[in-house]
Design an enzyme around this catalytic site. Structure first.
Site, PDB file in Angstrom:
ATOM      1  N   ASP A 436     -43.896   6.607  15.167  1.00 22.46           N
ATOM      2  CA  ASP A 436     -45.216   6.620  15.792  1.00 22.46           C
ATOM      3  C   ASP A 436     -46.209   7.203  14.785  1.00 22.46           C
ATOM      4  O   ASP A 436     -45.828   7.675  13.711  1.00 22.46           O
ATOM      5  CB  ASP A 436     -45.123   7.483  17.051  1.00 22.46           C
ATOM      6  CG  ASP A 436     -46.375   7.426  17.915  1.00 22.46           C
ATOM      7  OD1 ASP A 436     -47.158   6.483  17.762  1.00 22.46           O
ATOM      8  OD2 ASP A 436     -46.548   8.331  18.744  1.00 22.46           O
ATOM      9  N   GLU A 439     -50.295   5.039  11.280  1.00 20.91           N
ATOM     10  CA  GLU A 439     -51.420   4.253  10.743  1.00 20.91           C
ATOM     11  C   GLU A 439     -51.877   4.722   9.347  1.00 20.91           C
ATOM     12  O   GLU A 439     -52.417   3.864   8.637  1.00 20.91           O
ATOM     13  CB  GLU A 439     -52.602   4.305  11.716  1.00 20.91           C
ATOM     14  CG  GLU A 439     -52.347   3.602  13.030  1.00 20.91           C
ATOM     15  CD  GLU A 439     -51.348   4.330  13.925  1.00 20.91           C
ATOM     16  OE1 GLU A 439     -50.529   3.638  14.562  1.00 20.91           O
ATOM     17  OE2 GLU A 439     -51.379   5.571  13.963  1.00 20.91           O
ATOM     18  N   ASP A 585     -50.584   2.645  23.097  1.00 19.84           N
ATOM     19  CA  ASP A 585     -50.892   3.535  24.217  1.00 19.84           C
ATOM     20  C   ASP A 585     -51.837   2.878  25.211  1.00 19.84           C
ATOM     21  O   ASP A 585     -53.034   3.158  25.265  1.00 19.84           O
ATOM     22  CB  ASP A 585     -51.481   4.838  23.684  1.00 19.84           C
ATOM     23  CG  ASP A 585     -50.497   5.560  22.782  1.00 19.84           C
ATOM     24  OD1 ASP A 585     -49.284   5.412  23.000  1.00 19.84           O
ATOM     25  OD2 ASP A 585     -50.930   6.253  21.850  1.00 19.84           O
TER      26      ASP A 585
END
Length: 907
Positions: A436, A439, A585
């Site tokens: 997770d 980015e 999300d």
């Protein structure tokens, strides 16, 4: 799990409000730029080269126009043209081969045999890609001059009016992209709430365009930030314009096919790689929650699923397990090692699996006993500032540093952490990985000059709000596993420039429409430097995929020769060759329930990332009973099926409501019956890139009604999924093309007429499913509580003929876990007017077939026979088969184990 949970939503909204919007320049002004003239054109065999020379006074719209460029056009295969425009006067960034290996070219390819052709004009230079058989122009820069500047590249094509364009993601827009003044921005960001019309977690600069005359694809291999503008306001037709803030123009044009839209997906897979095969168990149902306060709640959830008779294949745990949110640690009070190992032992003893969250950000803890930071710092594997110091951000544990995936020591570091923390002997024996925040996400507000102060302001790491359970708390009452006790010794938790020259990295002259604002906001600074000298300005969009590759390598090193499951948040082109993906999300809303369908279609159909799913019932905000029930049925037909929600929302495990539990049991039972059909489709995708999911238009390319549909889809080639999509409704209107279908589960024949059909009285535990005529499906006769048990269930072969009385299908079986299986069974099914033939390679098995169900049988047969191998056909007694005249269904009970060719015949 979000990098930015509800407590950070206000900060995100503030950032969005202050966003620097995309640059807008009157297209007429840009179209008056001089462009380039082609000189020294040299065409030999499969390649054309030319010099492109600035054709007039520079317009210098966002920087200084390059005076001379180099054009290379290569016919790499009969279906693929590679076009590349570079500046020979300077070394410009290109996506490294180590991240995305380039496909090989067939040197024998001749333009005369190619399915698409490159044509050009010299003064000014423009080019077109045309379909050879029809001379139809697929891509054309006529009337739109090329602009090539240090931090701005512009290339624009004209397309038909109302163009059918799919791709250019990641996004939550409609699957068929809007063509009216629409901008698709590619720049990875922590996109809490996955809002429409913004850049999200990943980047795939590829699109498929579908026309009555065929389907083709265009891929721009460039990882720099970009805006892709699609517009229909500039005259006739539609335009698609690339506005890129760095790199080079590196295009792959894919011919696709005039008749089979799935062919373009296979051609794209030749460029970016086919999807990695995943283990059989990974297609089971997964559960997670951000907010399990301690190991007792994790264990209780496992037990509660079992008590509710809902098949739970894999339990996941979010960052809750970490000590002060530090990666590769356990909280010794809330998630002690011995209890975590007991949970894993229990799961494995019951043929279930376990996955933990692993984030990339490593807390900055110099002069400490925290091994991940100290070892990484000693190895020098963290990203650096231009001055050589470690670059910092803020994530859950507070001030952090980020691994540099371009450093040749980082893989050893990462694999070492996995070997130690996830050791089967002394750590937590996970079966897959969840990555997770890659980015990469940072909570630090730009310019992040004092991350320590911002960490304090944001209360990071957050304090726990519950008391720790007693270390003597019993979990899984009545269960013991003495074989695991000896493995619990000896382990412990780790609880204790603005650029150079003409470049302005922080504030490039062209502002892409980044919803987070400036490029460095809420992420690693674009001036951060990699070990190979590259900076994050160019490589930002690659970070998640590079972490994905490193993580998969680390897991493969733990279990050599065995497939693994890695689910990531951020992806770039080619990620599917290594990992799967969840859609981030999302919110517990009907809008996002609906949008998830387009989301999975984008990943699985266009981007070659088929192991994909959305958080079922929604991640954030409170779900409702009816939404969760509907989402349980839809989620059973995502390739990756996981229920996951956040700490600020009400719990939403399927067993929380009787109606949701019923919906989950029913949907998972159906999913498990189709498991080998799904597994076979994934194997085919791994072999050649054939899409695992298909929009309706891929199966009905000449039916214009199907082009915009993104609330229905085919799972595999033949299972049509048409979920109820209106809030609290018990009816759904869906489209049935002009074809023969069979409703599941009763197999009633339905004749589509190319029109909408309304189905009423759809209970909240059901989802409308249809089998397309012409298919033969290998189903399991019934579901099971685990995939291990499922593989022991015999098959039911369902024959669903088309209007001509014919059908075909396939079955692939192996051990479900080996990267290179020693034995496989690969069968092909064929049916023609009363005769079912099963042929193939029989190595893994034998295959037990309980019954054959033949649909569309217009009258009761007078005799039914079964033949195995070279034996004579054996007539079946009437007690061994039944005929349902109303449903036109023939059930033949065979109860045989086949290890050779097999047939069923009736007349």
């Amino acid at each position: 799990m979000a990098g930015s949970k509800l407590q950070f939503l206000g900060a995100l909204l503030l950032a969005a409000a202050s966003t620097v919007r995309a640059e807008w320049v009157d297209p007429a002004v840009l179209d008056k730029c001089p462009g380039y003239n082609a000189e020294n054109v040299n065409a030999q065999a499969s390649q054309l080269t030319a010099d492109l020379v600035l054709a007039g006074n520079a317009c210098n719209v966002f920087g200084k126009d390059a005076e001379k460029l180099k054009l290379e056009v290569t016919y790499e295969t009969e279906d693929r043209i590679h076009l590349k425009i570079t500046d020979p006067s300077t070394a410009r960034y290109e996506v490294p081969e180590s991240v995305l290996p380039r496909p090989s070219a067939d040197s024998s390819t001749s333009p005369s045999n190619a399915s698409i052709q490159f044509t050009h004009t010299t003064q000014p230079f423009t080019f077109s890609i045309q379909r050879t058989s029809t001379n139809e122009t697929l891509f054309s820069t006529a009337d739109h001059p090329l602009i090539f500047e240090p931090q701005y590249l512009r290339l624009k094509t004209s397309l038909p009016a109302d163009a059918n364009i799919y791709g250019i993601g990641e996004h939550t827009d409609t699957f068929r992209l809007p063509t009216h003044n629409h901008t698709r921005t590619l720049w990875s960001r922590d996109a809490y709430g996955v809002p429409n019309a913004t850049n999200l977690y990943g980047n795939h600069p590829v699109y498929y365009e579908h026309r009555p005359g065929g389907t083709h694809g265009v891929f721009l291999l460039n990882s720099n930030g970009m805006d892709v503008k699609i517009n229909d306001t500039e005259g006739k037709g539609t335009t698609l314009e690339y506005n890129v803030i760095g790199g080079v123009l590196d295009f792959y044009f894919l011919a696709g096919s005039e008749t089979d839209p799935t062919e373009v997906a296979r051609q794209y897979a030749e460029v970016v790689g086919t999807p990695a095969e995943v283990p059989y168990w990974s297609f089971g149902f997964h559960n997670c929650r951000y907010g399990y306060a301690d190991y007792v709640e994790v264990a209780d959830a496992i037990s509660n699923y079992s008590d509710a008779k809902i098949p739970l294949e894999t339990m996941w745990t979010d960052i809750d397990y970490m000590y002060k949110r530090r990666v590769f640690t356990l909280d010794p009070d809330y998630f002690p090692l011995d209890k975590m190992r007991e949970i894993v032992d229990y799961l494995h003893a019951h043929d279930q699996h376990y996955v933990l969250m692993t984030d990339p950000a490593v807390p900055y803890l110099p002069s400490s006993d925290y091994a991940p930071y100290m070892n990484g710092s000693d190895m020098g594997i963290f990203m650096k500032n231009p001055n050589g110091s470690e670059a910092m951000g803020i994530v859950w544990p507070g001030v952090t540093v980020f691994p540099d995936w371009f450093n040749n020591k980082t893989q050893d570091f990462w694999s070492g952490q996995f070997q130690a923390f996830y050791s089967p002997e002394t750590g937590i024996d996970i079966d897959g990985a969840w990555i997770d925040m890659n980015e990469p996400s940072s909570f630090c507000n730009y310019p992040c000059t004092d991350p320590f102060a911002q960490a304090v302001e944001q209360d990071l790491p957050p304090n726990r709000t519950t008391s720790a359970p007693s270390g003597n708390t019993t979990i899984f009452p009545g269960w013991t596993d003495s074989s695991s006790n000896s493995k619990r010794d000896g382990a412990s938790s780790n609880g204790t420039d603005n650029g150079e020259g003409d470049f302005n990295l922080l504030n490039p002259p062209y502002n892409i429409d980044n919803a987070a604002g400036v490029l460095s906001n809420k992420t690693a600074n674009v001036t951060n430097v990699h070990a190979n000298g590259l900076n994050m300005y160019d490589t930002h969009n690659l970070y998640g995929t590079m972490m994905s590759t490193a993580t998969r390598n680390a897991l493969l090193a733990r279990r050599p020769g065995k497939r693994t499951l890695v689910i990531t948040r951020s992806t770039f082109a080619g990620a599917g060759a290594h990992v799967g993906k969840w859609l981030g999300d999302n919110f517990s809303t009907w809008d996002q329930y609906r949008a998830s369908i387009a989301g999975i279609l984008g990943m699985a159909t266009v981007y070659q990332v088929p192991m994909v799913g959305a958080d079922i019932c929604g991640y954030a905000q409170n779900t409702t009973e009816t939404l969760c029930a509907r989402w349980a049925t839809l989620g059973a037909f995502y390739p990756f099926m996981r229920n996951h929600n956040d700490i600020a929302s009400i719990p939403q495990e399927f067993y929380r409501w009787p109606s949701v539990a019923e919906a989950a049991r029913n949907a998972i039972d159906i999913r498990y019956r189709f498991m080998d059909y799904i597994y076979t489709a994934f194997h085919q995708a791994h072999q050649d890139g054939t899409p695992v999911l298909r929009p309706l238009w891929m199966n009905y390319p000449s039916d214009a009604n199907t082009f915009p549909i993104d609330l229905q889809y085919f799972f595999g080639p033949s299972l049509l999924v048409s979920p109820v999509t209106d809030e609290n409704s018990t009816s759904v209107t869906y489209y049935l093309p002009n074809d023969t279908f069979y409703a599941f589960p009763d197999f009633t024949p339905v004749q589509g007429s190319g029109a909408n059909v309304t189905q009423s009285n759809v209970s909240f535990s059901d989802i409308p499913l249809h089998i397309r005529g012409g298919a033969i499906l290998p189903l399991r006769a019934q579901g099971a509580m685990t995939t291990t048990e499922l593989r022991k269930v015999p098959f039911e072969i369902v024959v669903a003929p088309d209007a001509q009385g014919k059908a075909s299908g396939a079955l692939y079986v192996d051990d479900g876990e080996s990267i290179t299986p020693d034995k496989t069974t690969e069968l092909t099914f064929a049916y023609d007017l009363g005769l079912l033939s099963v042929k193939g390679k029989y190595e893994y098995g034998p295959i037990e077939v309980e019954r054959v169900v033949l649909l569309g049988v217009g009258k009761k047969p007078s005799k039914v026979s079964v033949q195995q191998g070279g034996a004579q056909p054996a007539a079946m007694g009437e007690s061994e088969w039944t005929y349902d005249g109303e449903a036109q269904k023939l059930n033949v009970t065979v109860g045989v184990q086949i290890s050779g060719d097999f047939s069923v015949n009736f007349s």
